[in-house]
Write a protein that holds these residues in place. Structure first.
Motif, PDB file in Angstrom:
ATOM      1  N   PRO A  45       0.948  -1.313  -0.075  1.00  0.00           N
ATOM      2  CA  PRO A  45      -0.029   0.084   0.084  1.00  0.00           C
ATOM      3  C   PRO A  45       0.747   1.324  -0.009  1.00  0.00           C
ATOM      4  O   PRO A  45       0.438   2.357  -0.259  1.00  0.00           O
ATOM      5  N   ASN A  46       2.212   1.235   0.118  1.00  0.00           N
ATOM      6  CA  ASN A  46       3.268   2.276   0.299  1.00  0.00           C
ATOM      7  C   ASN A  46       4.115   2.373  -0.801  1.00  0.00           C
ATOM      8  O   ASN A  46       4.588   3.491  -0.960  1.00  0.00           O
ATOM      9  N   SER A  47       4.496   1.412  -1.178  1.00  0.00           N
ATOM     10  CA  SER A  47       5.371   1.136  -2.301  1.00  0.00           C
ATOM     11  C   SER A  47       4.961   0.892  -3.600  1.00  0.00           C
ATOM     12  O   SER A  47       5.071  -0.562  -3.889  1.00  0.00           O
ATOM     13  N   PRO A  48       4.744   1.515  -4.666  1.00  0.00           N
ATOM     14  CA  PRO A  48       4.336   1.164  -5.925  1.00  0.00           C
ATOM     15  C   PRO A  48       4.980   0.067  -6.458  1.00  0.00           C
ATOM     16  O   PRO A  48       6.454   0.561  -6.520  1.00  0.00           O
ATOM     17  N   GLY A  49       4.752  -0.925  -6.968  1.00  0.00           N
ATOM     18  CA  GLY A  49       5.377  -1.948  -7.797  1.00  0.00           C
ATOM     19  C   GLY A  49       6.166  -3.023  -6.872  1.00  0.00           C
ATOM     20  O   GLY A  49       6.611  -4.026  -7.534  1.00  0.00           O
ATOM     21  N   GLN A  50       6.023  -2.977  -5.614  1.00  0.00           N
ATOM     22  CA  GLN A  50       6.655  -3.855  -4.577  1.00  0.00           C
ATOM     23  C   GLN A  50       5.499  -4.590  -3.958  1.00  0.00           C
ATOM     24  O   GLN A  50       4.284  -4.262  -4.079  1.00  0.00           O
ATOM     25  N   GLN A  51       5.803  -5.829  -3.354  1.00  0.00           N
ATOM     26  CA  GLN A  51       4.764  -6.581  -2.754  1.00  0.00           C
ATOM     27  C   GLN A  51       5.032  -6.674  -1.172  1.00  0.00           C
ATOM     28  O   GLN A  51       6.052  -6.603  -0.690  1.00  0.00           O
ATOM     29  N   SER A  52       3.710  -6.644  -0.683  1.00  0.00           N
ATOM     30  CA  SER A  52       3.864  -6.866   0.974  1.00  0.00           C
ATOM     31  C   SER A  52       3.796  -8.318   1.304  1.00  0.00           C
ATOM     32  O   SER A  52       3.337  -9.291   0.493  1.00  0.00           O
ATOM     33  N   VAL A  53       4.798  -8.879   1.934  1.00  0.00           N
ATOM     34  CA  VAL A  53       5.004 -10.237   2.566  1.00  0.00           C
ATOM     35  C   VAL A  53       5.171 -10.518   3.930  1.00  0.00           C
ATOM     36  O   VAL A  53       5.297  -9.727   4.577  1.00  0.00           O
ATOM     37  N   VAL A  54       4.934 -11.763   4.185  1.00  0.00           N
ATOM     38  CA  VAL A  54       5.155 -12.278   5.653  1.00  0.00           C
ATOM     39  C   VAL A  54       6.430 -13.293   5.587  1.00  0.00           C
ATOM     40  O   VAL A  54       6.152 -14.275   4.576  1.00  0.00           O
ATOM     41  N   ARG A  55       7.311 -13.251   6.472  1.00  0.00           N
ATOM     42  CA  ARG A  55       8.302 -14.169   6.364  1.00  0.00           C
ATOM     43  C   ARG A  55       8.329 -14.847   7.646  1.00  0.00           C
ATOM     44  O   ARG A  55       8.029 -14.136   8.681  1.00  0.00           O
ATOM     45  N   CYS A  56       8.364 -16.227   7.679  1.00  0.00           N
ATOM     46  CA  CYS A  56       8.358 -16.781   8.825  1.00  0.00           C
ATOM     47  C   CYS A  56       9.648 -18.014   9.054  1.00  0.00           C
ATOM     48  O   CYS A  56      10.018 -18.494   7.927  1.00  0.00           O
ATOM     49  N   ALA A  57      10.312 -18.105   9.985  1.00  0.00           N
ATOM     50  CA  ALA A  57      11.412 -18.952  10.309  1.00  0.00           C
ATOM     51  C   ALA A  57      10.887 -19.703  11.497  1.00  0.00           C
ATOM     52  O   ALA A  57      10.904 -19.148  12.735  1.00  0.00           O
ATOM     53  N   THR A  58      10.865 -20.962  11.398  1.00  0.00           N
ATOM     54  CA  THR A  58      10.434 -21.783  12.462  1.00  0.00           C
ATOM     55  C   THR A  58      11.837 -22.607  13.084  1.00  0.00           C
ATOM     56  O   THR A  58      12.612 -23.059  12.606  1.00  0.00           O
TER      57      THR A  58
END
Length: 281
Positions: A45-58
């Motif tokens: 929603p803030n950076s055009p052309g970029q993706q929002s992601v969730v990263r998880c390390a277990t």
């Protein structure tokens, strides 16, 4: 902003990944997660052309989660306790019951790595030619136990060694210390203050004159290149002439340290003489 600091910020923006504190050869001083996942949430929603992601390390006993909307610094870093070694909770933006969030007023940045239950985070951007980092416990990520500024290994904090001895975490790295004065202008008075604060040997004194001149030349070259005058001697001379006041900038020194974090608070020991000196940002 110095050219090398700008490069740090660009590297972090380009590397939207689980940092894991590895070196250029792929080695890492941190524990290897049993599982890593990356889930794309959609356009930022803030950076055009970029993706929002969730990263998880277990890891055994907990999962570290980052929510990244392509701004500088994660929107959220949190730790989800696990009930068993086989548990694999969903990697999602929504928080689960019991999820422990690192308060943004405690630390902002990115997940760096884990060492036997110790949680390490990097700062969101570089400063004074290095990168800040923070140490917490994975079971109490709201409590900041230690923070410092270290040199970089590419776009990551350059730890030489990270180990656990009983209840203590041992770190070895090159620390960057920003003095409240300039060795260039205050000479021996400023150096005495640095020695008293850092406990580095009083001799040899690093060559601050060379470090300041190198920083000036790098910035002058960057400015001339931005003006399409790369390598132009007249441009370089004019830019350098406008930096006379840089000698009054506070001095930054780099020196090797060993730090123990644990009961009783952190203990930091200088492991040798200061090896470098340059002006603060």
């Amino acid at each position: 902003m110095r050219p090398w600091v700008a490069a740090v910020g660009l590297a972090l923006l380009a590397c939207r990944c689980l940092a894991q504190g590895g070196g250029a050869d792929g080695t890492s001083p941190f524990d290897r997660p049993v599982q890593t996942r990356r889930v794309v949430l959609g356009p930022s929603p803030n950076s055009p052309g970029q993706q929002s992601v969730v990263r998880c390390a277990t890891y055994a006993g907990f999962m570290v989660k980052e929510i990244d909307t392509a701004e500088v610094g994660d929107d959220q870093i949190s730790v989800q306790p696990l009930q068993s070694a086989a548990e694999r909770p969903a990697c999602q933006a929504a928080n689960r019951p019991g999820e422990k969030i690192v308060p943004t007023d405690t630390w902002g940045g990115y997940f760096l790595g884990v060492k036997a239950g110790w949680l390490l985070l990097s700062a969101e951007d570089g400063v004074n030619g290095g990168m800040g980092f923070a140490v917490m416990r994975s079971d109490e990520p709201s409590r900041l136990l230690f923070r410092d500024l270290a040199t970089l290994d590419h776009d990551r904090v350059g730890f030489r060694a990270v180990s656990v001895e009983g209840e203590r975490l041992r770190l070895r790295y090159t620390r960057l210390f920003a003095a409240p004065c300039s060795v260039q202008t205050d000479r021996a008075t400023c150096w005495a203050r640095i020695v008293a604060e850092t406990h580095v040997p009083p001799a040899p004194v690093p060559d601050c004159a060379a470090g300041y001149l190198r920083a000036k030349r790098e910035l002058a070259a960057g400015r001339c290149e931005a003006q399409s005058h790369a390598g132009d001697a007249t441009c370089l001379s004019e830019e350098l002439a406008g930096m006379a006041d840089w000698d009054t900038s506070p001095s930054v020194i780099g020196y090797d340290v060993e730090v123990l974090v644990g009961p009783g608070g952190p203990q930091r020991t200088a492991m040798g003489a200061a090896g470098s000196c340059w002006p603060a940002d």
